[in-house]
Design an enzyme around this catalytic site. Structure first.
Site, PDB file in Angstrom:
ATOM      1  CB  SER A 150      -0.935   0.005   1.225  1.00 22.47           C
ATOM      2  OG  SER A 150      -0.177  -0.035   2.415  1.00 22.47           O
ATOM      3  CD  GLU A 197      -3.125   3.427  -6.092  1.00 21.04           C
ATOM      4  OE1 GLU A 197      -3.347   4.642  -6.083  1.00 21.04           O
ATOM      5  OE2 GLU A 197      -2.622   2.814  -5.126  1.00 21.04           O
ATOM      6  CG  HIS A 214      -2.258  -0.556  -3.510  1.00 28.47           C
ATOM      7  ND1 HIS A 214      -2.619   0.740  -3.201  1.00 28.47           N
ATOM      8  CD2 HIS A 214      -2.601  -1.297  -2.423  1.00 28.47           C
ATOM      9  CE1 HIS A 214      -3.145   0.775  -1.998  1.00 28.47           C
ATOM     10  NE2 HIS A 214      -3.144  -0.455  -1.500  1.00 28.47           N
ATOM     11  CG  ASN A 217      -4.206   4.011   0.576  1.00 25.31           C
ATOM     12  OD1 ASN A 217      -5.418   4.153   0.745  1.00 25.31           O
ATOM     13  ND2 ASN A 217      -3.612   2.836   0.698  1.00 25.31           N
TER      14      ASN A 217
END
Length: 795
Positions: free
Chosen positions: A118, A153, A141, A192
């Site tokens: 992450s 991602e 991800h 994120n």
């Protein structure tokens, strides 16, 4: 990608493996050797646990057994069979690097290797791999839970070969059904980075304005165009320990020099306290919120205890949020109350943060907005919302707040916001592409063969060059309720336009005409209505006035027309393909099952739900169940229809809906010959090709033939079971009445077991029962309850 290995049987690894099984990809799940019992016990327990999770990470629970359990001590040689290796162990750089050293000798020469992290540096991870593997290594991800969250991602390193990312993007898009965004190798990547910074900003502003968690979630959920779970409930679902880890990644890898918002990245005191107390959110059944019985409580930092929740903001703010976006932002900015000022503050912070970091985290603004849509459930990304509200006007409002010291950091907006192509275009998204500060130009979407399957891809505000299915192609006929059109002159497409694609009398008339047109001028027909749902069934609001005016006779006439439509579709002289995305309920389910073939998105929810409104399926659903039972019996050695009828009867009587296309196949609403498509935007492409292929193969409609039913003996058996359920308190007396009527229809009424009947006979029984129930007061209560609340009334 014929076979995939997943390294790490934790929450993410196991659920990635589950989703690979959902899309029929063989997968091996690795973990450490167990200290006691079977060496692969850790992976085996993770696989067993998949069956218990809610929402389920897997289409049907028993498919979890298709995942092969393995351990690093005994089975590394199995990696040679795999075309893709996904590492998904804990977020520890040292552990990951050690694992890479172990697996490197066993990775196939052609295989791609990817790390599901992450936020750790993909480039640093790649350095632990042999030079031969580095060109085939990248970051991948997934967002949690992997089955349901659309975003993946992909992150390249300086040594990743471009074709590797292209190959992986094609597989993740078409094979796994995901939306792919390519992120730069920066802390926490795109979603994120923006999303967690936004949550920290929200928590900071909550302290500033003194709001409670329940009110904040009320304001920052659907009303704001975001995920219905809002801010703090989302944190609970993600896991407070996971959130703290992502925050720490920002803290450890950024500084005030690299991120002007760094001063806001401190772990919020309430988050630190909850983690200290072991209250990590949904996984520990307590976090910001806790459920006690039917009551929802929220955490109070001062007392370190839980207090009643359920508060909502004043309705005036809900009204503000329904205004056109430009007016909405002005109203919030100038609001006197704390909730309005709070909402403006978090929106301003999101615009400010996204603009400051666009150049370093993403290729273009498109990647940011798609990442926030797919990863955080936002209706619009921050740049879309800003652009719709008026680019330069909002930019000026943001800069004024920065200059006045109201923003979370003092860094001014980048020059490209106010000057040059973006200012001239009125935003970052245009028909030419989306703005890239790094390249100083508008960048078009990537052109890969996989995207040719997406005839109408999900588009962003300003992407006016992308086709709109509502106007695309050549219109054959259009009314307020239905549009028939074609893209190729060979296959006719019928698109319902009603709200929720409900089937009204106008839709019935239009579909009848569409079948006539398809038979005379086209090779086949596809029923596809663009946006989800496929159809929620009959239009109750249109049906009830007919009952009030004409009584049961009027309803009998409408139901007869609806049944005739289903038969017309089933016996059409060209193949009719139902292209399903989202819900296909009640009449929508019947429309699907009477089509010659179904092409369904993986996340399709199909079922006969009429019991919820006090009715029975009346457009052929019960007739379909009876016919399918007879067909299944005919293909077996059995001579009794009843065992083959049980599951279909139970599904209809309990209004059971398949929670995936895979489960809908198990319930009989999809057949083995039907296609399940992982990506929602590929359903139409696949359905058109299926209709064309069926026509080219000399397709003909089935011949009408009688079939055996369970008769009075089957009916008596089912009723006996229903009596036990009613007397045991499992169903109400009215549930018993409706279920008994369903049994009467699917068993063929008072006839001998094995009697041959035709569809018209059973359809007449359906109409009789349906018309009886629609006149009952308890049915009216259920219908009104559903129309008013959207939830079934169990009276």
């Amino acid at each position: 990608m014929k076979k995939v290995a997943v390294l790490g049987a934790g929450v993410m690894g196991a659920q990635i493996a589950a989703h690979l099984v959902n899309v029929k990809v063989p997968v091996i799940l690795f973990d450490l050797p167990a200290k006691e019992g079977p060496k692969s016990g850790i992976a085996e327990r993770a696989i067993a646990n998949l069956k218990k999770l809610k929402p389920s990470p897997i289409g049907v629970a028993e498919d979890a057994d298709l995942i092969q359990a393995a351990n690093y001590e005994e089975h590394l040689k199995l990696l040679k069979q795999c075309d893709l290796v996904i590492e998904a162990i804990a977020e520890r750089m040292d552990w990951k690097l050690d694992l890479y050293t172990k697996i490197a000798p066993f990775v196939a020469k052609h295989a791609l290797v990817a790390s599901n992290t992450s936020g750790l540096s993909i480039t640093k991870l790649s350095e632990a791999l042999p030079e031969a593997i580095q060109p085939r290594f990248c970051g991948i991800h997934f967002f949690n839970p992997p089955r349901y969250m659309p975003l993946v991602e992909l992150i390249a390193t300086p040594t990743t070969e471009p074709q590797v990312l292209d190959q992986l993007e094609a597989f993740v898009t078409s094979g796994l059904g995901k939306g792919v965004v390519r992120a730069k190798d920066t802390p926490n990547f795109i979603a994120n980075r923006i999303g967690i910074a936004g949550m920290l900003s929200t928590m900071k502003e909550v302290e500033n304005f003194g709001l409670t968690y329940d009110v904040v979630d009320d304001l920052t959920g659907k009303k704001l165009g975001r995920a219905s779970s809002g801010t703090f409930r989302t944190a609970d679902v993600v896991g407070l320990d996971t959130m703290a880890h992502v925050i720490k990644t920002l803290q450890d890898n950024l500084s005030l020099e690299t991120d002007p918002f760094y001063g806001s990245f401190g772990t919020p005191p309430v988050l630190a306290k909850l983690i200290e107390l072991g209250r990590l959110g949904q996984k520990t059944k307590a976090g910001f919120f806790k459920k006690v019985g039917r009551d929802i409580l929220q955490f109070e930092l001062d007392s370190e205890d839980y207090v009643p929740a359920g508060g909502k903001a004043d309705e005036v703010y809900a009204r503000m949020l329904k205004k056109p976006v430009a007016e909405r932002l002005r109203l919030l900015r100038n609001a006197e109350g704390a909730p309005g000022q709070f909402l403006w503050a978090i929106l301003r912070n999101s615009f400010h943060y996204a603009a400051l970091h666009l150049a370093t985290i993403a290729e273009s603004a498109r990647d940011v907005d798609q990442a926030m849509r797919w990863g955080f459930g936002m209706k619009q990304g921050p740049f879309e919302l800003w652009q719709e509200a008026g680019w330069l006007e909002v930019a000026q409002m943001i800069q004024e707040d920065i200059d006045a010291g109201k923003a979370l950091c003092k860094a001014p907006l980048p020059k490209w916001v106010f000057e040059g192509p973006v200012a001239e275009a009125g935003g970052v998204h245009t028909a030419q592409g989306s703005w890239s500060p790094a390249l100083q130009k508008f960048v078009a979407r990537r052109v890969l063969p996989v995207y040719e399957r997406q005839l109408f891809p999900e588009k962003l505000l300003g992407e006016d060059n992308l086709p709109d299915w509502k106007t695309a192609g050549t219109t054959v006929f259009e009314s307020k309720a239905l549009r028939t059109w074609t893209l190729d002159g060979e296959i006719l497409i019928a698109s319902i336009k009603n709200k929720m694609h409900a089937i009204s009398p106008e839709v019935m008339e239009g579909l009848m005409e569409a079948v006539d047109t398809a038979e005379s001028d086209f090779q086949g027909m596809v029923i596809w209505s663009g946006d989800a749902p496929f159809s929620v069934g009959a239009d109750l609001e249109a049906t009830m006035p007919a009952f009030v005016v004409g009584g049961a006779d009027a309803i009998d006439s409408i139901e007869s027309e609806l049944q005739n439509l289903m038969l017309r579709i089933r016996y059409a002289q060209v193949p009719v393909v139902a292209a399903i995305h989202g819900m296909a309920l009640g009449g929508g389910c019947e429309l699907a099952v009477y089509s010659a073939r179904r092409v369904a998105h993986m996340e399709s929810y199909i079922g006969l739900v009429e019991v919820g409104v006090g009715l029975v399926p009346g457009a052929g659903g019960l007739t379909y169940i009876a016919r399918r039972a007879a067909e299944n019996m005919a293909s077996s050695t059995g001579k009794d229809v009843l065992p083959f009828l049980t599951e279909g009867f139970t599904a209809a009587a309990m209004a059971k809906v398949g929670t995936s296309a895979i489960e809908s196949r198990k319930l009989g609403y999809l057949l083995d010959s039907d296609l399940i498509v992982p990506h929602k935007d590929e359903v139409l492409f696949t359905a058109i090709n299926e209709a064309r292929s069926m026509a080219a193969g000399g397709w003909r409609p089935p011949l009408q033939r009688p079939f055996p039913v369970a008769g009075r003996s089957g009916l008596a058996t089912i009723k006996a079971q229903l009596v036990n359920m009613r007397d045991g308190g499992f169903i109400s007396a009215y549930d018993f009445k409706i279920a008994a009527m369903i049994a009467e229809v699917v068993c063929g009424g008072e006839v001998d077991a094995g009697s041959l009947v035709n569809e018209e006979y059973l359809l007449k029984l359906e109409r009789k029962v349906f018309c009886h129930l629609i006149g009952q007061p308890k049915t009216h209560e259920r219908i009104l309850g559903m129309l008013n609340t959207g939830k079934p009334v169990r009276n």
